[in-house]
Design a protein around this motif. Structure first.
Motif, mmCIF file in Angstrom:
data_model
loop_
_atom_site.group_PDB
_atom_site.id
_atom_site.type_symbol
_atom_site.label_atom_id
_atom_site.label_comp_id
_atom_site.label_asym_id
_atom_site.label_seq_id
_atom_site.Cartn_x
_atom_site.Cartn_y
_atom_site.Cartn_z
ATOM 1 N N GLN A 116 12.804 -7.939 2.326
ATOM 2 C CA GLN A 116 13.165 -6.857 1.419
ATOM 3 C C GLN A 116 14.331 -6.010 1.927
ATOM 4 O OE1 GLN A 116 9.531 -4.773 0.395
ATOM 5 N NE2 GLN A 116 8.430 -6.668 0.056
ATOM 6 N N LEU A 117 15.484 -6.650 2.111
ATOM 7 C CA LEU A 117 16.687 -5.933 2.525
ATOM 8 C C LEU A 117 17.165 -5.027 1.398
ATOM 9 C CD1 LEU A 117 16.655 -8.180 4.709
ATOM 10 C CD2 LEU A 117 19.148 -8.146 4.603
ATOM 11 N N ASN A 118 17.653 -3.846 1.768
ATOM 12 C CA ASN A 118 18.246 -2.992 0.746
ATOM 13 C C ASN A 118 19.693 -3.415 0.506
ATOM 14 O OD1 ASN A 118 20.004 -1.644 2.615
ATOM 15 N ND2 ASN A 118 18.316 -0.315 3.210
ATOM 16 N N ASN A 152 -3.543 3.058 -8.927
ATOM 17 C CA ASN A 152 -4.837 2.397 -8.724
ATOM 18 C C ASN A 152 -5.064 1.280 -9.736
ATOM 19 O OD1 ASN A 152 -5.001 4.610 -10.688
ATOM 20 N ND2 ASN A 152 -7.164 4.105 -10.857
ATOM 21 N N ILE A 153 -4.428 1.358 -10.889
ATOM 22 C CA ILE A 153 -4.557 0.321 -11.915
ATOM 23 C C ILE A 153 -3.692 -0.883 -11.572
ATOM 24 C CG2 ILE A 153 -4.117 -0.235 -14.341
ATOM 25 C CD1 ILE A 153 -4.682 2.731 -14.959
ATOM 26 N N PHE A 154 -2.443 -0.637 -11.181
ATOM 27 C CA PHE A 154 -1.513 -1.735 -10.918
ATOM 28 C C PHE A 154 -1.844 -2.493 -9.638
ATOM 29 C CE2 PHE A 154 1.542 1.496 -12.915
ATOM 30 C CZ PHE A 154 1.201 1.091 -14.194
ATOM 31 N N GLY A 155 -2.219 -1.780 -8.574
ATOM 32 C CA GLY A 155 -2.274 -2.408 -7.257
ATOM 33 C C GLY A 155 -0.864 -2.484 -6.699
ATOM 34 N N PHE A 156 -0.605 -3.438 -5.815
ATOM 35 C CA PHE A 156 0.719 -3.554 -5.206
ATOM 36 C C PHE A 156 0.954 -4.999 -4.761
ATOM 37 C CE2 PHE A 156 -2.380 -2.131 -2.090
ATOM 38 C CZ PHE A 156 -2.211 -3.028 -1.043
ATOM 39 N N ILE A 157 2.191 -5.269 -4.333
ATOM 40 C CA ILE A 157 2.578 -6.602 -3.884
ATOM 41 C C ILE A 157 2.802 -6.564 -2.377
ATOM 42 C CG2 ILE A 157 4.216 -8.495 -4.176
ATOM 43 C CD1 ILE A 157 2.646 -7.808 -6.668
ATOM 44 N N THR A 158 2.274 -7.558 -1.689
ATOM 45 C CA THR A 158 2.452 -7.629 -0.240
ATOM 46 C C THR A 158 2.602 -9.082 0.185
ATOM 47 O OG1 THR A 158 1.509 -6.920 1.885
ATOM 48 C CG2 THR A 158 -0.026 -7.785 0.253
ATOM 49 N N GLY A 275 9.506 -2.139 -1.113
ATOM 50 C CA GLY A 275 10.641 -2.083 -0.202
ATOM 51 C C GLY A 275 10.251 -2.092 1.264
ATOM 52 N N ARG A 276 11.265 -1.863 2.114
ATOM 53 C CA ARG A 276 11.081 -1.961 3.559
ATOM 54 C C ARG A 276 10.094 -0.930 4.093
ATOM 55 N NH1 ARG A 276 15.570 -3.889 6.359
ATOM 56 N NH2 ARG A 276 14.508 -3.318 8.286
ATOM 57 N N GLN A 277 9.952 0.204 3.391
ATOM 58 C CA GLN A 277 9.064 1.257 3.855
ATOM 59 C C GLN A 277 7.625 1.058 3.384
ATOM 60 O OE1 GLN A 277 10.128 3.734 5.990
ATOM 61 N NE2 GLN A 277 11.953 2.453 6.026
ATOM 62 N N ARG A 278 7.360 -0.035 2.661
ATOM 63 C CA ARG A 278 6.034 -0.246 2.092
ATOM 64 C C ARG A 278 4.941 -0.187 3.152
ATOM 65 N NH1 ARG A 278 1.713 -2.938 1.402
ATOM 66 N NH2 ARG A 278 2.216 -4.161 3.239
ATOM 67 N N SER A 279 5.146 -0.908 4.251
ATOM 68 C CA SER A 279 4.127 -0.990 5.292
ATOM 69 C C SER A 279 3.862 0.383 5.915
ATOM 70 C CB SER A 279 4.553 -1.985 6.371
ATOM 71 O OG SER A 279 3.576 -2.068 7.379
#
Length: 650
Positions: A116-118, A152-158, A275-279
């Motif tokens: 996930q490079l900006n 909370n409905i969508f969740g997230f991608i990892t 993005g990169r800050q997700r974690s």
């Protein structure tokens, strides 16, 4: 003949084997493609995930471009590590660690080196990528949230973990997968199908073109779009009303079981997990053990339901024939039920029947009705099982089967429960009478409370709550259109509904009435205990309210739970009235209630749970930083045409 048979069989078998070997090695190239062939490089083309819309077609979640740096460890040669690390703003230790991790996965297969490079990182590295053998770009798409609510409905991608890669052949190291919410529930549909290109390489490991002129190449297939049952405006409004509070709101359409709103508080902007800050951001959310923004209180939090449970106590009493509409119990602000026990009640006229017992929320009336139910069979174990089965027919005390990946079953006690608590026996109706008013061993989640009210609104049946409304080229699971009928006869619901209507006309919710909307509801207050400093301390009660509207042909059923909110009519009740008017009219006339709720903060109550230690203050600062969107999110943004017909990045 026998002498000829055996040699013939050998010759035939050998011939078939040779033909098969020739076919596999010369004619059919599929095994060659499946193997780690040095001369053929497999390149994946990742599809866009399906778009997510609300019930009215409003776009909620789209996609944006992203680039990962991939590495094939055995091809990495003579890399200027210092320059490489400076370009990507990583340390040499990071470089060594990432290469080592990639080698563990496979020296010959590509894996993600940096994800996930900006935009600026991609531009800088793109100019010099030819200098770094073994590295290349992999284009992917990340989520682009069009709204700042509904996390909370969508969740997230990892990224997938190694365990899943080993278990599921679809995924490779570095692939993305949906976690939590609808991203997880509908991952198989949303993810699409990866495309594959096979590239021929020469002996110097240079690409020389498509293998077999692209005969085996496949194109990526975009994931399927889905429409949720959520009303985006109602969801947004619910989250605004719950600012500076903790709890959950669940709204359901009774006629279909469709979830109209699923609010948990506190929550967060879904965009911070891109993005990169997700974690980093996820870690901060996860470590907030005080507010627990990742904890979906609408689905997971189990509370004593309090007075709303009196509705079921009355229905079961009618069904079992131990009370009728004229049955009268006298209440002097409470009643004694043996051995010095006394159940307190509210101030109201002493003579209570079913109708005014509901709108006055009389503890005495429903406690006595419950005791008659348990005493009917002269066998407490048998009676409590009959009572329990009635309650469970409303979908309580069990996993409800909705299409979200998390939930709790709540608890509805039966004879087995009390055999464990009282192994020597001796329990009776007076021992468990607190169940009558939603205390005792009963706990429920907000979604179960909302479904209970949907069942009341339907006069005895419900559909499994669900959040999916429409999927491209797919039918909705039949379990969401299957009617579940309770054990209570339809005729018994009319007097209960009449009493619930007068809660707003004559009873505990008179101040919450919305002109022109006939709301049926019930206030509730649940006792709240917590351990502080090793001691069990009683804190401010939880505020509960359940309702549906209109009385005739109901369009919405709702449950509101506000932790430490006090009386049901204080905070949860106004929120329910506002949500109902917002959904039915798309505007608010009770501006006085809205101003009150938006100005109400319970942060001082929540601070008591952990004191005001330095640790608590630090965690609260982390939470506030995230909830106020102060954390930078360096991701590439692209303009998206939000119409369903044209979904291409401009």
């Amino acid at each position: 003949m026998r002498k000829v048979l055996l040699p013939s069989l050998i010759i035939i078998a050998t011939s078939l084997l040779l033909i098969r070997i020739f076919y596999l090695q010369v004619v059919d190239d599929t095994l060659k493609l499946k193997s780690e062939n040095n001369a053929i490089k497999k390149k994946y083309e990742y599809p866009e995930r399906g778009y997510i819309y609300d019930r009215k077609g409003k776009l909620l979640v789209a996609n944006q471009a992203s680039y990962d740096i991939m590495v094939i460890p055995r091809e990495v040669k003579k890399t200027d590590t210092l320059e490489f690390c400076q370009l990507l703003n990583i340390t040499k230790e990071d470089f060594i660690q990432k290469i080592a991790k990639a080698k563990v996965y496979s020296p010959r297969l590509p894996s993600v080196f940096l994800s996930q490079l900006n935009k600026s990182e991609f531009a800088a590295f793109q100019e010099k990528i030819r200098k770094y053998e073994g590295f290349y770009f992999q284009k992917r798409s990340l989520r682009d949230y069009e709204v700042g609510f509904g996390a909370n409905i969508f969740g997230f991608i990892t990224q997938v973990n190694e365990r899943l890669v080993a278990k599921n052949p679809y995924y490779n190291s570095g692939d993305l997968i949906g976690q939590q919410g609808v991203e997880q529930s509908y991952e198989d549909l949303l993810r699409g199908v990866k495309g594959v290109k096979y590239v021929q390489k020469d002996k110097y490991n240079r690409e020389i073109g498509s293998y077999k002129d692209g005969k085996y190449d496949t194109i990526a297939v975009q994931g399927e779009d889905i429409n949720l049952t959520i009303d985006a405006e109602l969801q947004k409004y619910g989250e605004e009303l719950m600012l500076n509070k903790r709890g959950g709101i669940v709204a359901i359409e009774p006629s279909s079981g469709e979830i109209l709103a699923l609010v948990t508080a506190p929550s967060y902007d879904p965009g911070i997990l891109v993005g990169r800050q997700r974690s980093k951001n996820y870690t901060e959310l996860y470590r907030d053990s005080i507010a627990k923004p990742l904890y979906d209180r609408g689905l997971l939090a189990e509370y004593p339901p309090g007075s709303p449970f009196k509705i079921l106590t009355g229905l079961i009493g009618l069904q079992e024939g131990v009370i009728n509409e004229q049955t009268t119990f006298y209440c002097n602000h409470g009643f004694s039920y043996g051995r010095g026990r006394f159940m307190k009640c509210h101030a109201h006229p002493p003579a209570q029947q079913l109708h005014n017992g509901i709108y006055n929320s009389c503890n005495t009336y429903f406690a006595q009705a419950f005791m008659l139910t348990i005493n009917k069979y002269n066998n407490p174990a048998k009676a409590v099982d009959i009572w329990s089965n009635h309650v469970k027919s409303f979908g309580l005390g069990q996993f409800m089967g909705y299409d979200l990946p998390t939930g709790k079953r709540g608890k509805i006690p039966d004879s087995k429960t009390y055999k464990k608590i009282y192994p020597n026996g001796g329990w009776r109706s007076t021992t468990i009478v607190s169940n009558a008013i939603g205390q005792g061993e009963i706990v429920m989640t907000p979604i179960q409370l909302a479904n209970m009210m949907a069942t009341i609104a339907n006069e005895g049946y419900y559909y499994t709550p669900h959040i999916i409304k429409k999927i491209e080229e797919h039918k909705i699971d039949e379990k969401f259109t299957t009617k579940h009928v309770t054990t209570i006869d339809k005729k018994h619901f009319k007097p209960i509904i009449s009493g619930l209507s007068d809660v707003f006309n004559l009873g505990t919710a008179r101040a919450l009435k919305v002109e022109g909307i006939d709301i049926c509801g019930k206030t509730g207050t649940a006792e709240n205990f917590a351990k502080i400093g090793g001691k069990r301390v009683q804190l401010k009660d939880h505020s509960i309210f359940v309702a549906f509207a209109p009385k005739d042909n109901p369009k919405i059923a709702i449950a509101v739970m506000v932790e430490n909110g006090g009386f049901g009519a204080a905070i949860a009740g106004p929120i329910a009235s506002l949500m109902i008017e917002k959904y039915l009219r798309q505007k608010i006339t009770r501006i006085d209630l809205e101003k009150k709720i938006l100005a109400t903060s319970l942060q001082s109550e929540y601070a008591k749970l952990g004191g005001l230690s330095a640790k608590v203050k630090a965690q609260m600062r982390i939470r506030d930083s995230i909830l106020n969107k102060k954390i930078a999110i360096p991701v590439v943004k692209v303009k998206i045409d939000t119409t369903k017909e044209k979904k291409q990045a401009i």
